[in-house]
Design a protein around this motif. Structure first.
Motif, mmCIF file in Angstrom:
data_model
loop_
_atom_site.group_PDB
_atom_site.id
_atom_site.type_symbol
_atom_site.label_atom_id
_atom_site.label_comp_id
_atom_site.label_asym_id
_atom_site.label_seq_id
_atom_site.Cartn_x
_atom_site.Cartn_y
_atom_site.Cartn_z
ATOM 1 N N ARG A 50 0.902 -1.204 0.107
ATOM 2 C CA ARG A 50 -0.065 0.108 0.052
ATOM 3 C C ARG A 50 0.997 1.162 -0.033
ATOM 4 N NH1 ARG A 50 -2.721 -1.652 4.244
ATOM 5 N NH2 ARG A 50 -3.849 -3.365 3.252
ATOM 6 N N PRO A 52 2.544 4.735 0.840
ATOM 7 C CA PRO A 52 2.112 5.825 1.594
ATOM 8 C C PRO A 52 1.566 6.934 0.896
ATOM 9 C CG PRO A 52 4.588 4.820 1.832
ATOM 10 C CD PRO A 52 3.849 4.423 0.615
ATOM 11 N N SER A 56 -7.410 6.845 0.678
ATOM 12 C CA SER A 56 -7.999 5.705 1.336
ATOM 13 C C SER A 56 -9.381 5.941 1.275
ATOM 14 C CB SER A 56 -8.091 5.654 2.713
ATOM 15 O OG SER A 56 -8.260 6.572 3.492
ATOM 16 N N LEU A 62 -3.886 7.604 3.242
ATOM 17 C CA LEU A 62 -3.527 6.759 4.173
ATOM 18 C C LEU A 62 -2.396 7.464 4.863
ATOM 19 C CD1 LEU A 62 -3.339 3.577 2.067
ATOM 20 C CD2 LEU A 62 -4.684 3.867 3.992
ATOM 21 N N PRO A 63 -2.089 7.304 6.101
ATOM 22 C CA PRO A 63 -0.929 8.133 6.818
ATOM 23 C C PRO A 63 0.378 7.436 6.528
ATOM 24 C CG PRO A 63 -2.450 7.247 8.500
ATOM 25 C CD PRO A 63 -2.969 7.043 7.096
ATOM 26 N N GLY A 65 1.920 3.644 4.621
ATOM 27 C CA GLY A 65 1.745 2.628 3.653
ATOM 28 C C GLY A 65 1.877 1.392 4.173
#
Lengths: 262, 250
Positions: A50, A52, A56, A62-63, A65
């Motif tokens: 995922r 960073p 989302s 997303l803070p 990943g």
């Protein structure tokens, strides 16, 4: 399959390689002129599951990943060309290099190999040869009826023949050095070969231009530190055990899944 | 079929991912200068048309533990370990400036100072090039001085200074090649050299992985995984019971 299985498998095989390196060092603890190896570990690539900063939802990102490492590998072994202890042997043809530099040995195929092992002997023709019978380069021939041989720190070989008062000069031993001795290829028998990574051999007179002096009647011991190797062996063994523990835990997880679902 | 089985499945799957992160840390327990990664799970509510329905688990890597590993003495001149905070700047294959704490350096055939994995180490003005030398000394501030080949031992020549940097820890992230670099969104470009970073020559920094911690995390995740599987199992038996009821109706 479960990725942790593969990750800990890389851990197991890297520790395995490390153990071979350590055991080779220990096996050569009494090998003249041996230089110890150290395994160099590197983490393998990370896979981004995922990104960073990815989104989302429409208005939230997303803070952090998810980047998962894929394990470890041994990228290489680095030979350590530190000086070994000099041991007095009182043998006239034993030589040690005190400092940088390698002896040159003429191989049967005509190429030159390099060594720090200075245990030389005479063959039936009077040539100075190493333990395998390969002659020193440049070749030095010792005449018959020689009573004593003296090798100077600059490599000059002289001999007293037939008990005459004036010694005869037999030749000069030269040493070679490399920009990157770590790049030399070890071919066994205490010999090294030049490679593209080591650079060209730079020949010179012992004691000059950064080359070490030749010490007659001494040999250079292996630079293996027994205590260090044993400690490395313990840490390697523990790391191996822990990685195998991950394999068994992961295996139990999959076993549990198989037994309970389906 | 009830959605519980999907929630159980997502939990189990995310535990697996978390376990990979911990397995990677453990695999690198002997890697010089390795920094362990954190893994954490977070609940991700699912937003439907009107309101959040269920919360799935999601594993993520909130960051990397930048604490120092233990210093191991090697006695080799070209082994350097950074004491305290700070990083060695090296040039990655992409040409980009990246950071590492793995200080097992070597000199290549052209005299370029490189890391054990072959990346050139940066000095004041690009990669550090060394002429043939008899003795090399790397000072605490990264100053590289040599006795030139054949030169008198009392004449040390100061050559270059390793680029030591210390950017704020929260602006860094580990890249896919294992080197640290700026997070996306942070100021890109070369890092500024920091004169306060100190290094020790003749030492290497061991990995900062705490093996016990990683093993406990590994066991904990294994148990959590089993619990998720239990949820899936329960969902399955519920659905079987429903199917039986429906059969009886017919």
């Amino acid at each position: 399959m479960h990725p942790a299985l593969w990750v800990s498998k890389t851990g197991l095989s890297a520790q395995d390689t490390n153990m071979s390196t350590i055991s080779n060092n220990l096996a050569n603890v009494n090998t003249t002129g041996f230089k110890r190896d150290r395994a160099v570990f590197q983490d393998l690539l990370y896979q981004i599951n995922r990104q960073p900063g990815g989104m989302s939802a429409e208005n939230s990102e997303l803070p952090s990943g998810l980047q998962l490492g894929t394990g470890v590998r041994v990228v290489g072994t680095a030979k350590q060309f530190t000086q070994g202890n000099l041991q007095v042997t009182e043998q006239p043809l034993d030589m040690a290099v005190d400092g940088r530099g390698f002896f040159q040995v003429l191989m049967p195929d005509g190429s030159i190999s390099y060594t720090r092992d200075g245990q030389f002997q005479l063959n039936s023709e009077g040539d100075i040869v190493n333990a395998n019978g390969y002659p020193l380069e440049p070749n030095i021939n010792v005449p018959e009826n020689t009573t004593s041989i003296t090798i100077g720190t600059d490599g000059t070989v002289s001999a007293v023949v037939d008990d005459q008062a004036n010694p005869v000069e037999l030749g000069d031993i030269t040493l070679v050095d490399f920009v990157n001795p770590q790049g030399l290829q070890a071919i066994g028998n205490n010999l090294f070969r030049e490679t593209a990574a080591s650079g060209d051999p730079q020949e010179g007179e012992p004691g000059l231009d950064g080359l070490g002096q030749i010490e007659q009647g001494m040999t250079e011991a292996s630079n293996v530190e027994v205590v260090e190797e044993l400690v490395n062996m313990i840490t390697t063994q523990r790391a191996y055990e822990m990685n195998s523990k991950v394999v068994s835990t992961t295996d139990q997880m999959l076993q549990f899944l198989n037994q309970n679902v389906g | 079929m009830d959605k519980a089985i999907y929630i159980g499945m997502s939990g189990a799957k995310q535990s697996m991912l978390g376990q990979q992160a911990h397995a990677n840390n453990l695999a690198n327990v002997n890697t010089t200068g390795f920094k362990r990664d954190f893994a954490q799970a977070r609940s991700m509510p699912v937003f439907g048309e009107h309101y959040p329905t269920r919360a799935y688990a999601m594993t993520e890597r909130p960051g990397t533990d930048l604490s120092s590993g233990a210093l191991m003495e090697t006695g080799r001149d070209l082994d350097v370990a950074i004491s305290g905070d700070g990083w060695l700047a090296v040039q990655a294959d992409t040409g980009e400036e990246v950071l590492t704490r793995s200080g097992s350096l070597s000199v290549d055939v052209n005299g370029i100072l490189r890391t054990a994995t072959g990346e050139p180490v940066l000095g004041n003005g690009g990669p550090v090039a060394l002429p043939p030398y008899d003795k090399l000394q790397i000072g605490q501030d990264g100053t590289v001085s040599i006795v030139p080949a054949g030169g008198p031992p009392d004449q040390l020549v100061q050559l270059d200074r390793l680029k030591l940097v210390n950017p704020p820890a929260d602006s860094l992230m580990k890249g896919t090649d294992g080197f640290m670099r700026s997070k996306p969104g942070e100021a890109a470009g070369p890092f500024a050299a920091d004169g306060a970073v100190r290094l020790q020559s003749g030492f290497l920094e061991s990995s900062n992985v705490n093996a016990v911690e990683e093993m406990i995390a590994n066991m904990e995740l294994a148990r959590q995984y089993e619990m998720q599987v239990k949820v899936m199992r329960t969902a399955q038996s519920n659905s079987e019971a429903t199917a039986r009821l429906l059969q009886n109706l017919g």
